[in-house]
Motif scaffolding. Structure first.
Motif, short mmCIF file in Angstrom:
data_model
loop_
_atom_site.label_atom_id
_atom_site.label_comp_id
_atom_site.label_asym_id
_atom_site.label_seq_id
_atom_site.Cartn_x
_atom_site.Cartn_y
_atom_site.Cartn_z
N ASP A 1 -17.67 -9.30 -8.02
CA ASP A 1 -18.43 -9.48 -6.72
C ASP A 1 -19.21 -10.67 -6.73
O ASP A 1 -19.45 -10.84 -6.13
CB ASP A 1 -19.24 -8.14 -6.24
CG ASP A 1 -18.10 -6.73 -6.72
OD1 ASP A 1 -16.58 -6.96 -6.03
OD2 ASP A 1 -18.20 -5.72 -6.97
N PRO B 1 -5.73 -4.51 -8.51
CA PRO B 1 -6.07 -5.95 -8.61
C PRO B 1 -5.97 -7.11 -10.04
O PRO B 1 -6.38 -8.22 -9.47
CB PRO B 1 -7.17 -4.97 -9.18
CG PRO B 1 -7.35 -3.80 -10.01
CD PRO B 1 -5.62 -3.46 -9.17
N GLU C 1 -19.26 -13.59 -4.62
CA GLU C 1 -18.72 -13.77 -3.60
C GLU C 1 -19.03 -15.04 -3.25
O GLU C 1 -18.50 -16.58 -3.06
CB GLU C 1 -18.95 -13.32 -2.51
CG GLU C 1 -19.01 -11.71 -2.38
CD GLU C 1 -16.99 -11.46 -2.23
OE1 GLU C 1 -16.22 -13.05 -1.41
OE2 GLU C 1 -15.99 -11.03 -3.11
N ALA D 1 -8.33 -4.87 -2.74
CA ALA D 1 -8.29 -3.89 -1.57
C ALA D 1 -7.17 -2.33 -1.42
O ALA D 1 -7.79 -1.54 -0.85
CB ALA D 1 -8.82 -4.89 -0.19
N VAL D 2 -6.17 -2.65 -1.73
CA VAL D 2 -5.40 -2.08 -1.75
C VAL D 2 -4.73 -1.49 -2.56
O VAL D 2 -3.84 -0.67 -3.50
CB VAL D 2 -3.52 -2.03 -0.61
CG1 VAL D 2 -3.91 -2.94 0.30
CG2 VAL D 2 -3.07 -3.83 -1.76
N ARG E 1 -8.62 -10.59 -3.66
CA ARG E 1 -9.62 -10.19 -3.12
C ARG E 1 -8.86 -9.28 -2.23
O ARG E 1 -8.61 -7.67 -1.98
CB ARG E 1 -10.01 -10.26 -1.69
CG ARG E 1 -11.58 -11.16 -3.80
CD ARG E 1 -12.05 -11.86 -2.09
NE ARG E 1 -12.22 -12.94 -1.57
CZ ARG E 1 -12.56 -14.15 -0.86
NH1 ARG E 1 -14.27 -13.62 -0.57
NH2 ARG E 1 -12.37 -15.17 0.45
N ALA E 2 -7.34 -9.32 -1.35
CA ALA E 2 -6.71 -8.71 -0.59
C ALA E 2 -5.84 -7.74 -1.06
O ALA E 2 -5.55 -6.37 -1.09
CB ALA E 2 -5.99 -9.26 0.55
N GLN F 1 1.08 -1.42 0.10
CA GLN F 1 0.42 -0.44 0.37
C GLN F 1 1.05 1.36 0.05
O GLN F 1 0.07 1.93 -0.95
CB GLN F 1 -1.14 -0.42 1.16
CG GLN F 1 -1.65 0.97 1.48
CD GLN F 1 -3.14 1.38 -0.11
OE1 GLN F 1 -4.53 0.62 0.33
NE2 GLN F 1 -2.84 1.62 -0.65
#
Length: 325
Positions: free
Chosen positions: A244, A220, A246, A216-217, A212-213, A188
Motif C-alpha cells: 500500500d 489482485p 501509494e 478492488a474486485v 488497483r482496480a 465482479q
C-alpha cells in the motif's frame, strides 16, 4: 471449501502452487527469442529465460501472447516449452499457451504434456464469432483430451457471463480464468459466480495500470509484460502495491507505465513489439518480432528508450550497454 462438479483443489495441486505464486510475485510471460533472420534461437532463449526466472516470478507462461504463440510451429513450441520446464526446474509452475480450434489446441496440449508443463492457458480462438455455449464447448473439448489443468483466457471474441463461468468451472480440469477485457462490473459478477478456490488474474495489456482496480474486485494477481524486459521495475511496483505504498505506485504509474501505454497504443501489435524492443535495449538476447508484428521505428524507439531509462532510474537500476549479437 465449496467446489463445483469437475473443479478440484488440494494442498499439493497445481491450483495451490499457482495461488501461492500469484500471492508472491508477478506472473511472467517471457518473450521468445528469434535470430535476425527470424529463426527460433533456443540458445538465446535459454540464456534470457534463466535471467528472467532468477528474479522469482510467481509462475511462468511460455509460448503465450507475449511469447508470440501464433508465430510458432509445433516443433518450435516443443523446444520453447521444454526449455522453460528445464530452466524452471520445479521452482514455479509452468503454464504453456495453447489455442486455435480445439483440435489444433489439443496437438499443442499434448506437446506441453510431453514436456512436463504444469498447466495450459487457453488463448482466444482464431477469427470466428461464437455463442457462449460454443466457447464453453471449445474449452470442454480441450479439457477432455489432456491431463493438464486449464486456465481460460477471456479477451477479444471470448467473453463469459456468470452463467457461462459456472458452466466453465464445472468442466473437469478447468481451474481458472485470465481476464483481458477490463470490464470490472462483469468481472465482479464472475468472481461471485465462481466456486471457492477458482483462480482469477488480471491479464489486461500492461496490467499494472489497472492493478488497483482489479484488486478492488477481488482479483489482485496479474501478469506483467514489463517483467519480460525490466523485472526490477515490475518487482518494485508489485512490492509497493502489496505494501500500500501509494507514493511509489503513483510515481511509477505517472512517470513510467502511463507513458509506456501511450506509446503502446500508437501502433497495433506494440503490446508485444515494444516489449521486445525494450528487451533489446537492455541487451537481452530476444531478437526481432515475427510478422505480422513489426518492430518500432527509430522515432518510437527513441521515446521507448527515454521511458525505459526513467523507469529504471525510479527503481535505482541501470539499463546497461546493448550487446551486439
Amino acid at each position: 471449501m465449496r467446489l463445483m462438479a469437475g473443479f478440484s483443489a488440494g494442498p499439493d495441486s497445481v491450483v495451490e502452487r499457482l495461488r501461492d505464486g500469484m500471492a508472491g510475485g508477478v506472473l511472467s510471460f517471457p518473450l521468445t527469442s528469434f535470430t535476425a533472420d527470424g529463426d527460433l534461437d533456443v540458445v538465446s532463449y535459454r540464456a534470457y529465460l534463466t535471467a528472467q526466472l532468477a528474479t522469482g516470478p510467481g509462475a511462468v507462461f511460455p509460448a503465450c501472447g507475449t511469447g508470440e504463440f501464433s508465430a510458432l510451429d509445433e516443433d518450435e513450441y516443443r523446444a520453447v516449452v521444454t526449455a522453460t520446464v528445464e530452466i524452471a526446474d520445479g521452482r514455479m509452475p509452468v503454464v504453456a499457451g495453447t489455442g486455435y480450434g480445439w483440435a489444433q489446441a489439443l496437438r499443442f496440449a499434448r506437446i506441453a504434456e510431453e514436456a512436463s508443463a504444469d498447466a495450459l492457458l487457453v488463448l482466444p480462438h482464431y477469427l470466428v464469432e461464437a455463442p457462449e455455449s460454443g466457447l464453453v464447448e471449445q474449452v470442454r473439448r480441450i479439457a477432455a483430451g489432456t491431463r493438464l489443468p486449464l486456465i481460460a483466457y477471456q479477451r477479444g471474441p471470448v467473453t463469459f457471463s456468470p452463467e457461462g463461468l459456472r458452466a466453465l468451472a464445472a468442466v473437469p480440469g478447468v481451474i481458472g480464468l485470465k481476464d483481458g477485457h477490463s470490464d470490472l462490473d462483469r468481472l465482479q459478477r464472475l468472481t461471485l459466480a465462481a466456486p471457492d478456490g477458482f483462480l482469477f488474474f488480471n491479464g489486461a495489456a500492461t496490467a499494472e495500470i489497472q492493478a488497483r482496480a482489479y484488486a478492488a474486485v477481488g482479483v489482485p494477481a496479474y501478469s506483467s509484460a514489463v517483467h519480460a524486459f525490466a523485472p526490477e521495475i515490475a518487482g518494485a511496483f508489485f512490492t509497493a502495491l502489496r505494501a500500500d505504498d501509494e507514493a511509489t505506485v503513483g510515481k511509477l504509474l505517472r512517470d513510467f507505465y502511463v507513458p509506456l501505454v501511450e506509446l503502446r497504443d500508437k501502433v497495433p501489435g506494440y503490446a508485444v513489439s515494444l516489449v521486445k524492443a525494450a528487451a533489446r535495449l537492455r541487451g537481452l538476447p530476444v531478437g526481432p518480432v515475427r510478422a505480422p508484428l513489426t518492430d518500432p521505428g527509430p522515432a518510437d524507439l527513441a521515446v521507448l528508450e527515454r521511458i525505459l531509462d526513467t523507469g529504471l532510474a525510479l527503481v535505482g537500476a541501470v539499463r546497461g550497454p546493448v550487446r551486439s549479437r
